[in-house]
Design a protein around this motif. Structure first.
Motif, PDB file in Angstrom:
ATOM      1  N   ARG A   7      66.752  60.567  17.647  1.00  0.00           N
ATOM      2  CA  ARG A   7      67.270  62.011  17.515  1.00  0.00           C
ATOM      3  C   ARG A   7      67.901  62.823  18.192  1.00  0.00           C
ATOM      4  O   ARG A   7      68.918  63.169  18.222  1.00  0.00           O
ATOM      5  CB  ARG A   7      66.556  62.439  16.202  1.00  0.00           C
ATOM      6  N   GLN A   8      66.985  62.502  19.408  1.00  0.00           N
ATOM      7  CA  GLN A   8      67.901  63.468  20.254  1.00  0.00           C
ATOM      8  C   GLN A   8      68.864  62.656  20.555  1.00  0.00           C
ATOM      9  O   GLN A   8      69.813  63.237  21.743  1.00  0.00           O
ATOM     10  CB  GLN A   8      66.431  63.482  21.217  1.00  0.00           C
ATOM     11  N   GLU A   9      68.536  61.167  20.728  1.00  0.00           N
ATOM     12  CA  GLU A   9      69.468  59.909  21.873  1.00  0.00           C
ATOM     13  C   GLU A   9      70.965  60.162  20.416  1.00  0.00           C
ATOM     14  O   GLU A   9      72.160  60.535  21.458  1.00  0.00           O
ATOM     15  CB  GLU A   9      69.053  58.992  21.406  1.00  0.00           C
ATOM     16  N   GLU A  10      70.874  59.794  19.548  1.00  0.00           N
ATOM     17  CA  GLU A  10      71.583  60.400  18.124  1.00  0.00           C
ATOM     18  C   GLU A  10      72.989  61.813  18.335  1.00  0.00           C
ATOM     19  O   GLU A  10      73.906  61.675  18.120  1.00  0.00           O
ATOM     20  CB  GLU A  10      71.811  60.350  16.848  1.00  0.00           C
ATOM     21  N   ALA A  11      71.832  62.921  19.018  1.00  0.00           N
ATOM     22  CA  ALA A  11      72.513  63.780  18.892  1.00  0.00           C
ATOM     23  C   ALA A  11      73.359  64.190  20.118  1.00  0.00           C
ATOM     24  O   ALA A  11      74.274  64.897  20.070  1.00  0.00           O
ATOM     25  CB  ALA A  11      72.005  64.864  18.732  1.00  0.00           C
ATOM     26  N   ALA A  12      72.624  64.071  21.414  1.00  0.00           N
ATOM     27  CA  ALA A  12      73.714  63.664  22.490  1.00  0.00           C
ATOM     28  C   ALA A  12      74.592  63.258  22.902  1.00  0.00           C
ATOM     29  O   ALA A  12      75.600  63.548  22.900  1.00  0.00           O
ATOM     30  CB  ALA A  12      72.730  62.811  24.011  1.00  0.00           C
ATOM     31  N   ARG A  13      74.686  61.661  21.772  1.00  0.00           N
ATOM     32  CA  ARG A  13      75.900  60.643  21.621  1.00  0.00           C
ATOM     33  C   ARG A  13      77.116  61.526  21.062  1.00  0.00           C
ATOM     34  O   ARG A  13      78.116  61.838  21.226  1.00  0.00           O
ATOM     35  CB  ARG A  13      75.434  59.397  20.995  1.00  0.00           C
ATOM     36  N   ARG A  14      76.233  62.180  19.620  1.00  0.00           N
ATOM     37  CA  ARG A  14      77.704  62.608  18.921  1.00  0.00           C
ATOM     38  C   ARG A  14      78.804  63.846  19.238  1.00  0.00           C
ATOM     39  O   ARG A  14      79.427  64.302  19.318  1.00  0.00           O
ATOM     40  CB  ARG A  14      77.088  62.932  17.765  1.00  0.00           C
ATOM     41  N   GLU A  15      77.788  65.202  20.333  1.00  0.00           N
ATOM     42  CA  GLU A  15      77.979  65.486  21.416  1.00  0.00           C
ATOM     43  C   GLU A  15      78.680  65.152  21.957  1.00  0.00           C
ATOM     44  O   GLU A  15      79.990  66.167  22.321  1.00  0.00           O
ATOM     45  CB  GLU A  15      77.107  66.845  21.348  1.00  0.00           C
TER      46      GLU A  15
END
Length: 368
Positions: free
Chosen positions: A115-123
Protein backbone atom coordinates in the motif's frame (compact mmCIF):
# COMPACT_ATOMS: atom_id res chain seq x y z
CA UNK A 1 38.65 -16.06 1.28
CA UNK A 2 35.44 -15.36 -0.61
CA UNK A 3 33.89 -18.64 0.65
CA UNK A 4 34.81 -17.71 4.21
CA UNK A 5 33.15 -14.29 3.85
CA UNK A 6 30.07 -15.90 2.32
CA UNK A 7 29.85 -18.38 5.21
CA UNK A 8 30.15 -15.51 7.67
CA UNK A 9 27.31 -13.62 6.02
CA UNK A 10 25.14 -16.74 6.04
CA UNK A 11 25.88 -17.28 9.73
CA UNK A 12 25.09 -13.66 10.52
CA UNK A 13 21.81 -13.85 8.64
CA UNK A 14 20.89 -17.10 10.38
CA UNK A 15 21.72 -15.48 13.70
CA UNK A 16 19.43 -12.55 12.95
CA UNK A 17 16.65 -14.93 12.00
CA UNK A 18 17.03 -16.77 15.30
CA UNK A 19 15.77 -13.66 17.08
CA UNK A 20 12.32 -14.27 15.59
CA UNK A 21 12.18 -17.57 17.50
CA UNK A 22 12.59 -15.90 20.88
CA UNK A 23 10.25 -17.62 23.36
CA UNK A 24 9.14 -20.25 20.84
CA UNK A 25 10.74 -23.25 22.62
CA UNK A 26 9.31 -22.07 25.93
CA UNK A 27 5.83 -21.92 24.40
CA UNK A 28 6.14 -25.52 23.20
CA UNK A 29 7.35 -26.66 26.59
CA UNK A 30 4.45 -24.95 28.33
CA UNK A 31 1.95 -26.50 25.93
CA UNK A 32 3.44 -29.96 26.51
CA UNK A 33 3.13 -29.53 30.28
CA UNK A 34 -0.42 -28.17 30.37
CA UNK A 35 -2.03 -28.94 27.00
CA UNK A 36 -3.09 -25.28 26.75
CA UNK A 37 -3.48 -23.12 23.63
CA UNK A 38 -1.37 -20.03 22.97
CA UNK A 39 -2.41 -16.91 24.83
CA UNK A 40 -3.45 -13.70 23.12
CA UNK A 41 -0.16 -12.04 24.12
CA UNK A 42 1.86 -14.95 22.73
CA UNK A 43 0.00 -14.83 19.40
CA UNK A 44 0.49 -11.07 19.14
CA UNK A 45 4.20 -11.50 19.87
CA UNK A 46 4.43 -14.02 17.01
CA UNK A 47 2.67 -11.56 14.69
CA UNK A 48 5.09 -8.79 15.63
CA UNK A 49 8.04 -11.08 14.93
CA UNK A 50 6.48 -11.83 11.54
CA UNK A 51 6.17 -8.11 10.74
CA UNK A 52 9.75 -7.46 11.78
CA UNK A 53 11.01 -10.35 9.65
CA UNK A 54 9.13 -9.03 6.59
CA UNK A 55 10.46 -5.50 7.11
CA UNK A 56 13.99 -6.92 7.40
CA UNK A 57 13.62 -8.64 4.04
CA UNK A 58 13.75 -12.27 5.15
CA UNK A 59 11.85 -14.82 3.07
CA UNK A 60 8.80 -16.41 4.64
CA UNK A 61 9.85 -19.78 3.29
CA UNK A 62 13.14 -19.81 5.18
CA UNK A 63 11.48 -18.58 8.36
CA UNK A 64 8.82 -21.30 8.30
CA UNK A 65 11.59 -23.85 7.80
CA UNK A 66 13.39 -22.30 10.77
CA UNK A 67 10.28 -22.79 12.93
CA UNK A 68 10.00 -26.41 11.86
CA UNK A 69 13.69 -27.01 12.62
CA UNK A 70 13.25 -25.44 16.04
CA UNK A 71 10.19 -27.60 16.63
CA UNK A 72 12.18 -30.74 15.89
CA UNK A 73 15.17 -29.80 18.06
CA UNK A 74 13.12 -28.63 21.03
CA UNK A 75 10.35 -31.24 20.82
CA UNK A 76 9.17 -31.83 24.40
CA UNK A 77 9.17 -35.20 26.11
CA UNK A 78 6.03 -37.12 26.83
CA UNK A 79 5.27 -34.78 29.71
CA UNK A 80 3.37 -35.40 32.89
CA UNK A 81 -0.17 -34.99 31.62
CA UNK A 82 -1.87 -37.56 29.46
CA UNK A 83 -0.54 -40.02 26.95
CA UNK A 84 2.18 -39.22 24.47
CA UNK A 85 -0.34 -38.91 21.64
CA UNK A 86 -2.21 -36.21 23.56
CA UNK A 87 1.01 -34.27 24.11
CA UNK A 88 1.92 -34.59 20.44
CA UNK A 89 -1.50 -33.32 19.38
CA UNK A 90 -1.26 -30.32 21.71
CA UNK A 91 2.23 -29.42 20.58
CA UNK A 92 1.36 -29.70 16.89
CA UNK A 93 -1.69 -27.50 17.46
CA UNK A 94 0.56 -24.95 19.17
CA UNK A 95 3.04 -25.11 16.28
CA UNK A 96 0.20 -24.45 13.84
CA UNK A 97 -0.99 -21.51 15.93
CA UNK A 98 2.47 -20.02 16.27
CA UNK A 99 3.41 -20.37 12.60
CA UNK A 100 0.00 -19.10 11.49
CA UNK A 101 0.30 -16.01 13.69
CA UNK A 102 3.87 -15.43 12.49
CA UNK A 103 2.77 -15.69 8.84
CA UNK A 104 -0.18 -13.39 9.51
CA UNK A 105 2.13 -10.71 10.85
CA UNK A 106 4.50 -11.23 7.93
CA UNK A 107 1.67 -10.83 5.41
CA UNK A 108 0.32 -7.82 7.28
CA UNK A 109 3.68 -6.08 6.92
CA UNK A 110 3.81 -7.01 3.23
CA UNK A 111 0.34 -5.59 2.59
CA UNK A 112 1.32 -2.38 4.33
CA UNK A 113 4.49 -2.18 2.22
CA UNK A 114 2.48 -2.73 -0.96
CA UNK A 115 0.00 0.00 0.00
CA UNK A 116 2.84 2.38 0.78
CA UNK A 117 4.51 1.55 -2.54
CA UNK A 118 1.23 2.10 -4.41
CA UNK A 119 0.69 5.40 -2.62
CA UNK A 120 4.24 6.54 -3.44
CA UNK A 121 3.77 5.50 -7.08
CA UNK A 122 0.45 7.33 -7.38
CA UNK A 123 1.93 10.47 -5.80
CA UNK A 124 4.85 10.30 -8.24
CA UNK A 125 2.51 9.85 -11.23
CA UNK A 126 0.40 12.82 -10.13
CA UNK A 127 3.44 15.03 -9.69
CA UNK A 128 4.93 13.86 -12.98
CA UNK A 129 1.81 14.46 -15.08
CA UNK A 130 0.86 17.71 -13.38
CA UNK A 131 4.42 19.06 -13.33
CA UNK A 132 3.90 20.44 -9.87
CA UNK A 133 6.95 19.03 -8.08
CA UNK A 134 10.52 20.25 -7.87
CA UNK A 135 12.09 18.97 -11.09
CA UNK A 136 15.33 17.91 -9.43
CA UNK A 137 13.52 15.91 -6.78
CA UNK A 138 11.16 14.51 -9.42
CA UNK A 139 14.11 13.21 -11.44
CA UNK A 140 15.48 11.43 -8.38
CA UNK A 141 12.14 9.76 -7.67
CA UNK A 142 11.73 8.79 -11.32
CA UNK A 143 14.76 6.47 -11.16
CA UNK A 144 12.87 4.34 -8.64
CA UNK A 145 10.14 3.75 -11.21
CA UNK A 146 12.43 3.09 -14.16
CA UNK A 147 12.44 6.52 -15.84
CA UNK A 148 15.48 8.65 -16.64
CA UNK A 149 14.03 12.14 -17.02
CA UNK A 150 17.21 13.58 -18.50
CA UNK A 151 16.16 11.79 -21.71
CA UNK A 152 13.33 12.81 -24.01
CA UNK A 153 10.03 11.05 -23.39
CA UNK A 154 6.75 10.70 -25.23
CA UNK A 155 3.35 9.90 -23.75
CA UNK A 156 0.46 7.96 -25.25
CA UNK A 157 -3.06 8.26 -23.81
CA UNK A 158 -5.88 5.80 -24.45
CA UNK A 159 -9.51 6.42 -23.58
CA UNK A 160 -12.17 3.76 -23.28
CA UNK A 161 -15.87 3.23 -22.64
CA UNK A 162 -15.22 3.22 -18.89
CA UNK A 163 -12.78 4.68 -16.40
CA UNK A 164 -9.69 2.58 -15.67
CA UNK A 165 -7.39 2.47 -12.66
CA UNK A 166 -4.08 0.70 -12.07
CA UNK A 167 -5.83 -2.51 -10.92
CA UNK A 168 -8.35 -2.72 -13.78
CA UNK A 169 -8.16 -5.89 -15.93
CA UNK A 170 -7.64 -3.76 -19.06
CA UNK A 171 -4.63 -2.07 -17.47
CA UNK A 172 -3.11 -5.40 -16.49
CA UNK A 173 -3.67 -6.91 -19.93
CA UNK A 174 -1.95 -4.02 -21.70
CA UNK A 175 0.91 -3.88 -19.18
CA UNK A 176 1.50 -7.64 -19.41
CA UNK A 177 1.58 -7.45 -23.21
CA UNK A 178 4.20 -4.68 -23.17
CA UNK A 179 6.39 -6.45 -20.61
CA UNK A 180 6.20 -9.70 -22.58
CA UNK A 181 7.17 -7.91 -25.79
CA UNK A 182 9.80 -5.44 -24.61
CA UNK A 183 10.89 -6.52 -21.13
CA UNK A 184 12.66 -3.77 -19.18
CA UNK A 185 12.68 -0.82 -21.58
CA UNK A 186 12.20 1.87 -18.92
CA UNK A 187 8.53 2.11 -19.80
CA UNK A 188 5.84 3.14 -17.33
CA UNK A 189 2.20 2.05 -17.69
CA UNK A 190 -0.28 3.84 -15.45
CA UNK A 191 -3.69 5.51 -15.39
CA UNK A 192 -4.91 9.04 -14.86
CA UNK A 193 -8.47 10.36 -14.81
CA UNK A 194 -9.72 7.00 -16.00
CA UNK A 195 -7.42 6.88 -19.05
CA UNK A 196 -4.58 4.45 -19.82
CA UNK A 197 -1.19 6.10 -20.10
CA UNK A 198 2.13 4.88 -21.47
CA UNK A 199 5.35 6.85 -20.86
CA UNK A 200 8.31 5.72 -22.96
CA UNK A 201 11.68 7.08 -24.11
CA UNK A 202 11.15 9.39 -27.05
CA UNK A 203 13.34 7.33 -29.38
CA UNK A 204 11.29 4.16 -28.86
CA UNK A 205 8.26 4.79 -31.01
CA UNK A 206 7.83 1.03 -31.46
CA UNK A 207 6.84 0.82 -27.79
CA UNK A 208 4.20 3.55 -28.11
CA UNK A 209 2.86 2.05 -31.35
CA UNK A 210 2.56 -1.36 -29.70
CA UNK A 211 0.85 0.22 -26.69
CA UNK A 212 -1.60 1.94 -29.01
CA UNK A 213 -2.39 -1.36 -30.73
CA UNK A 214 -2.90 -3.22 -27.46
CA UNK A 215 -4.90 -0.41 -25.85
CA UNK A 216 -7.11 -0.08 -28.92
CA UNK A 217 -7.94 -3.78 -28.73
CA UNK A 218 -8.37 -3.89 -24.95
CA UNK A 219 -10.66 -0.83 -24.83
CA UNK A 220 -13.00 -2.16 -27.52
CA UNK A 221 -11.75 0.05 -30.31
CA UNK A 222 -11.49 3.43 -28.64
CA UNK A 223 -9.02 6.12 -29.64
CA UNK A 224 -5.36 6.50 -28.64
CA UNK A 225 -3.34 9.72 -28.94
CA UNK A 226 0.45 9.98 -28.95
CA UNK A 227 2.25 13.17 -27.95
CA UNK A 228 5.55 14.28 -29.42
CA UNK A 229 8.84 13.45 -27.64
CA UNK A 230 9.80 16.23 -25.24
CA UNK A 231 13.11 16.68 -23.42
CA UNK A 232 13.93 17.30 -19.80
CA UNK A 233 12.20 16.65 -16.49
CA UNK A 234 9.19 18.66 -17.66
CA UNK A 235 9.03 16.88 -21.00
CA UNK A 236 6.67 14.17 -19.80
CA UNK A 237 3.95 16.59 -18.71
CA UNK A 238 4.28 18.54 -21.98
CA UNK A 239 3.90 15.40 -24.09
CA UNK A 240 1.02 14.24 -21.88
CA UNK A 241 -0.85 17.52 -22.26
CA UNK A 242 -0.24 17.40 -26.00
CA UNK A 243 -1.69 13.89 -26.20
CA UNK A 244 -4.78 15.02 -24.25
CA UNK A 245 -5.26 18.00 -26.58
CA UNK A 246 -4.90 15.70 -29.58
CA UNK A 247 -7.62 13.41 -28.21
CA UNK A 248 -9.91 16.38 -27.77
CA UNK A 249 -9.15 17.70 -31.28
CA UNK A 250 -9.80 14.31 -32.84
CA UNK A 251 -13.17 14.16 -31.09
CA UNK A 252 -14.17 17.65 -32.19
CA UNK A 253 -13.10 16.98 -35.76
CA UNK A 254 -15.01 13.70 -35.84
CA UNK A 255 -11.93 11.77 -36.94
CA UNK A 256 -12.25 8.02 -37.51
CA UNK A 257 -8.59 7.12 -37.03
CA UNK A 258 -8.02 4.87 -33.99
CA UNK A 259 -4.54 6.29 -33.40
CA UNK A 260 -3.82 10.01 -33.75
CA UNK A 261 -0.44 11.65 -33.38
CA UNK A 262 0.14 15.18 -32.19
CA UNK A 263 2.90 15.57 -34.79
CA UNK A 264 0.33 15.06 -37.58
CA UNK A 265 -2.12 17.62 -36.20
CA UNK A 266 0.04 20.65 -35.49
CA UNK A 267 -1.92 22.82 -37.90
CA UNK A 268 -5.18 22.51 -35.97
CA UNK A 269 -4.07 24.26 -32.75
CA UNK A 270 -2.73 27.06 -34.95
CA UNK A 271 -6.10 27.43 -36.66
CA UNK A 272 -7.96 27.33 -33.38
CA UNK A 273 -5.70 29.81 -31.60
CA UNK A 274 -7.67 32.88 -32.75
CA UNK A 275 -11.23 31.78 -32.11
CA UNK A 276 -12.83 35.05 -33.20
CA UNK A 277 -11.00 35.11 -36.53
CA UNK A 278 -11.94 31.49 -37.14
CA UNK A 279 -15.58 32.17 -36.27
CA UNK A 280 -15.64 35.10 -38.70
CA UNK A 281 -14.22 32.91 -41.45
CA UNK A 282 -16.72 30.10 -40.85
CA UNK A 283 -19.74 32.41 -40.81
CA UNK A 284 -18.57 34.44 -43.80
CA UNK A 285 -17.77 31.45 -46.01
CA UNK A 286 -20.17 28.73 -44.80
CA UNK A 287 -22.93 30.77 -43.19
CA UNK A 288 -25.03 30.84 -46.40
CA UNK A 289 -25.28 27.02 -46.26
CA UNK A 290 -27.90 27.40 -43.53
CA UNK A 291 -30.32 28.54 -46.24
CA UNK A 292 -30.14 25.16 -47.99
CA UNK A 293 -32.93 22.61 -47.66
CA UNK A 294 -32.04 20.51 -44.62
CA UNK A 295 -29.70 23.14 -43.24
CA UNK A 296 -25.93 23.43 -43.39
CA UNK A 297 -24.89 20.07 -41.97
CA UNK A 298 -25.47 17.81 -45.05
CA UNK A 299 -23.53 20.15 -47.33
CA UNK A 300 -20.82 20.67 -44.73
CA UNK A 301 -20.45 16.89 -44.45
CA UNK A 302 -20.25 16.68 -48.24
CA UNK A 303 -17.35 19.13 -48.32
CA UNK A 304 -15.59 17.31 -45.48
CA UNK A 305 -15.76 13.93 -47.22
CA UNK A 306 -14.88 15.45 -50.59
CA UNK A 307 -11.68 16.95 -49.19
CA UNK A 308 -10.82 13.75 -47.27
CA UNK A 309 -11.17 11.83 -50.55
CA UNK A 310 -8.56 14.03 -52.20
CA UNK A 311 -11.23 15.96 -54.12
CA UNK A 312 -12.04 12.83 -56.11
CA UNK A 313 -15.75 12.91 -56.86
CA UNK A 314 -16.17 9.16 -57.39
CA UNK A 315 -14.50 8.26 -54.09
CA UNK A 316 -16.38 10.94 -52.16
CA UNK A 317 -19.68 9.74 -53.64
CA UNK A 318 -18.89 6.17 -52.60
CA UNK A 319 -18.13 7.21 -49.02
CA UNK A 320 -21.35 9.20 -48.83
CA UNK A 321 -23.39 6.43 -50.48
CA UNK A 322 -24.41 8.85 -53.26
CA UNK A 323 -24.24 8.77 -57.03
CA UNK A 324 -21.57 10.93 -58.62
CA UNK A 325 -24.37 12.98 -60.13
CA UNK A 326 -25.89 13.63 -56.70
CA UNK A 327 -22.50 14.61 -55.30
CA UNK A 328 -21.91 16.99 -58.21
CA UNK A 329 -25.30 18.55 -57.58
CA UNK A 330 -24.38 19.17 -53.94
CA UNK A 331 -21.07 20.77 -54.89
CA UNK A 332 -22.85 23.00 -57.39
CA UNK A 333 -25.35 23.98 -54.70
CA UNK A 334 -22.49 24.89 -52.36
CA UNK A 335 -21.00 27.03 -55.14
CA UNK A 336 -24.33 28.80 -55.66
CA UNK A 337 -24.81 29.54 -51.96
CA UNK A 338 -21.26 30.51 -50.98
CA UNK A 339 -19.77 31.71 -54.24
CA UNK A 340 -16.81 29.36 -53.63
CA UNK A 341 -15.99 26.62 -56.13
CA UNK A 342 -14.47 23.51 -54.55
CA UNK A 343 -12.70 22.67 -57.83
CA UNK A 344 -10.82 25.99 -57.82
CA UNK A 345 -7.49 25.73 -55.90
CA UNK A 346 -7.85 29.12 -54.18
CA UNK A 347 -11.49 28.59 -53.27
CA UNK A 348 -10.71 25.03 -52.20
CA UNK A 349 -8.19 26.20 -49.60
CA UNK A 350 -10.67 28.70 -48.16
CA UNK A 351 -13.48 26.15 -48.07
CA UNK A 352 -11.33 23.43 -46.50
CA UNK A 353 -10.00 25.77 -43.81
CA UNK A 354 -13.58 26.89 -43.10
CA UNK A 355 -14.75 23.27 -42.80
CA UNK A 356 -11.96 22.51 -40.32
CA UNK A 357 -12.86 25.64 -38.36
CA UNK A 358 -16.53 24.64 -38.30
CA UNK A 359 -15.64 21.27 -36.79
CA UNK A 360 -13.31 22.82 -34.24
CA UNK A 361 -16.00 25.29 -33.17
CA UNK A 362 -18.85 22.81 -33.26
CA UNK A 363 -20.75 24.77 -35.91
CA UNK A 364 -23.57 24.59 -36.99
CA UNK A 365 -24.77 22.58 -33.96
CA UNK A 366 -23.50 25.42 -31.75
CA UNK A 367 -23.87 29.09 -32.42
CA UNK A 368 -20.58 30.97 -32.73
Amino acid sequence: MRDLQTDQRVDERAGRQETYLTGYAEILAGVADTGRRLTRDELEERRLFGEQAAEAGHSLRSLVRLHLDATRTSWPGSGSTGAGSDVTGSVLAAVAQAVDAFAEGYERAQRLAVRQEEAARREFIDDLLYGRSDLGRLSERAERFGLVLSRAHAVAVAEGPEAYDDTAPVTRVVETALISRFGDRRVLITTKNGQLICIAPGDQDDVLSFFAKQAYAATDGNRVAIGRPQSGAGGVVHSYEEALSTLELAERLGMDEPVVRAADMLVYPVLARDRQAMADLVLSVLGPLRDARGGAEPLLRTLEVYFDAGCTAAEAARRLALSVRALTYRLDRIHQLTGADASDPMHRYTLQTSVIGARLLGWPAQEI
